[in-house]
Design an enzyme around this catalytic site. Sequence first.
Site, PDB file in Angstrom:
ATOM      1  N   ARG A 223       0.853  -1.185   0.000  1.00 12.26           N
ATOM      2  CA  ARG A 223       0.000   0.000   0.000  1.00 12.26           C
ATOM      3  C   ARG A 223       0.892   1.239   0.000  1.00 12.26           C
ATOM      4  O   ARG A 223       1.872   1.315   0.746  1.00 12.26           O
ATOM      5  CB  ARG A 223      -0.910   0.023   1.245  1.00 12.26           C
ATOM      6  CG  ARG A 223      -2.059  -0.971   1.215  1.00 12.26           C
ATOM      7  CD  ARG A 223      -3.101  -0.638   0.145  1.00 12.26           C
ATOM      8  NE  ARG A 223      -4.202  -1.583   0.095  1.00 12.26           N
ATOM      9  CZ  ARG A 223      -4.291  -2.608  -0.760  1.00 12.26           C
ATOM     10  NH1 ARG A 223      -3.333  -2.841  -1.635  1.00 12.26           N
ATOM     11  NH2 ARG A 223      -5.344  -3.406  -0.742  1.00 12.26           N
TER      12      ARG A 223
ATOM     13  N   GLU B  91      -3.372   7.193  -5.399  1.00  7.97           N
ATOM     14  CA  GLU B  91      -3.480   6.440  -6.641  1.00  7.97           C
ATOM     15  C   GLU B  91      -4.684   6.975  -7.401  1.00  7.97           C
ATOM     16  O   GLU B  91      -5.743   7.122  -6.786  1.00  7.97           O
ATOM     17  CB  GLU B  91      -3.668   4.945  -6.359  1.00  7.97           C
ATOM     18  CG  GLU B  91      -2.381   4.282  -5.939  1.00  7.97           C
ATOM     19  CD  GLU B  91      -2.526   2.793  -5.626  1.00  7.97           C
ATOM     20  OE1 GLU B  91      -3.609   2.223  -5.895  1.00  7.97           O
ATOM     21  OE2 GLU B  91      -1.561   2.221  -5.116  1.00  7.97           O
TER      22      GLU B  91
ATOM     23  N   HIS C 243      -0.454  -0.224  -9.929  1.00  3.97           N
ATOM     24  CA  HIS C 243      -1.119  -1.193  -9.040  1.00  3.97           C
ATOM     25  C   HIS C 243      -1.595  -2.436  -9.822  1.00  3.97           C
ATOM     26  O   HIS C 243      -2.796  -2.704  -9.905  1.00  3.97           O
ATOM     27  CB  HIS C 243      -2.297  -0.515  -8.317  1.00  3.97           C
ATOM     28  CG  HIS C 243      -2.686  -1.216  -7.049  1.00  3.97           C
ATOM     29  ND1 HIS C 243      -3.112  -0.572  -5.927  1.00  3.97           N
ATOM     30  CD2 HIS C 243      -2.726  -2.527  -6.729  1.00  3.97           C
ATOM     31  CE1 HIS C 243      -3.402  -1.439  -4.973  1.00  3.97           C
ATOM     32  NE2 HIS C 243      -3.165  -2.647  -5.448  1.00  3.97           N
TER      33      HIS C 243
HETATM   34  C1  8YV Z   1      -6.460  -5.646  -6.220  1.00  6.34           C
HETATM   35  C2  8YV Z   1      -4.979  -5.371  -4.141  1.00  6.34           C
HETATM   36  O1  8YV Z   1      -6.266  -5.869  -7.567  1.00  6.34           O
HETATM   37  O2  8YV Z   1      -5.731  -7.455  -3.350  1.00  6.34           O
HETATM   38  C3  8YV Z   1      -5.391  -6.307  -3.072  1.00  6.34           C
HETATM   39  O3  8YV Z   1      -5.397  -5.899  -1.888  1.00  6.34           O
HETATM   40  O4  8YV Z   1      -4.495  -4.333  -3.862  1.00  6.34           O
HETATM   41  C4  8YV Z   1      -5.117  -5.743  -5.592  1.00  6.34           C
HETATM   42  O5  8YV Z   1      -4.717  -7.042  -5.770  1.00  6.34           O
HETATM   43  C5  8YV Z   1      -7.174  -4.378  -6.098  1.00  6.34           C
HETATM   44  O6  8YV Z   1      -7.524  -4.166  -4.789  1.00  6.34           O
HETATM   45  C6  8YV Z   1      -8.422  -4.374  -6.973  1.00  6.34           C
HETATM   46  O7  8YV Z   1      -9.543  -4.898  -6.292  1.00  6.34           O
END
Ligand code: 8YV
Length: 324
Positions: free
Chosen positions: A237, A266, A285
Amino acid sequence: MKVYISKKIPEPGIENLRKAGFEISINDKGSSLSKEELTAACQEVDFLMNIGQAKLDASFFKQCSHLKGIALASVGYDHVDLAAANAAGIPISNTPHVLDEATADVAFLLMLSVSRLAFFRANQVIRGEWKDFEFTKDLGTTLQGKTLGIFGLGRIGLALARKAQAAYSMKIIYHNRHRNTEAERLVDATYVNFDDLLTQSDVISVHSNLSPETEHRFNAETFKRMKKSAIFINTARGKIHHERDLTAALSAGEIWGAGLDVTDPEPMTADNPLLTMSNVCVLPHIGSATLETRTEMVLLASNNLIAVKNGLKMPQIVNKEVYA
Ligand code: 8YV
């Protein structure tokens, strides 16, 4: 029973829900919904499959307390106010395990790309700036035999540790709040305190959750403690590192390079100074962004909604208290 899906998802997730008898509506705008739009869309349904990191806060739960379950298509759930979900009696699930390898791959990709300045070099070719063969200019550095420090050795960190050991015989050290002896049985990793992680690592890769304890854990002071030759990688994050401090540390040569799949905010704006640095690679991301992984994520997410529809507990529940 009706379910709302907040973004287009791979077809197997839809089929799974349809076969289970759900009536499905999807945000087909091609972009994320505002909080107001999501709240409005949820008024008509019993369940939500939530894609992305938009905040599900106390006011959302207050207005959507009729929901019977929310399946997140993400492993992280720092964007969800769990206390508010508990107060509303709504079970929430996430998607652990299925994205471990894909996310570790992106950490590995960043580690390798930064160490070889690959994105900067590729951009030289794209811009027509590659004119001559240079023997001593813009050289990268090897990962072979170097020390990889993992901040947050869980499933994704473990997958990265395995790849790094297999590919480059890297020495693995890690720091967690508590020692992870189970992970140590699976991979040759040494637990160190946070300061040793900072001072001994050639590469530091972040794999922890975002929490008040980890927010801005990598900041001016910590970058100063790291080796001048160190590479900083974050696929977890964006708020875990302090972006202005990271930029300053890179500019001052306090660390050698950085690879980020996550930023704060982001998306990162195109005028961000990090994007002009040859030793930095920023990705949008994409940790879980393979067809296989995104498909598995929505299958898992839909199975959690199906469980609730069938009167069962969510298998990947993140707020167990709701069942107490
Ligand atoms: C996701 C992510 O693609 O799983 C997570 O926590 O950050 C990513 O893998 C994103 O959250 C989209 O839903």
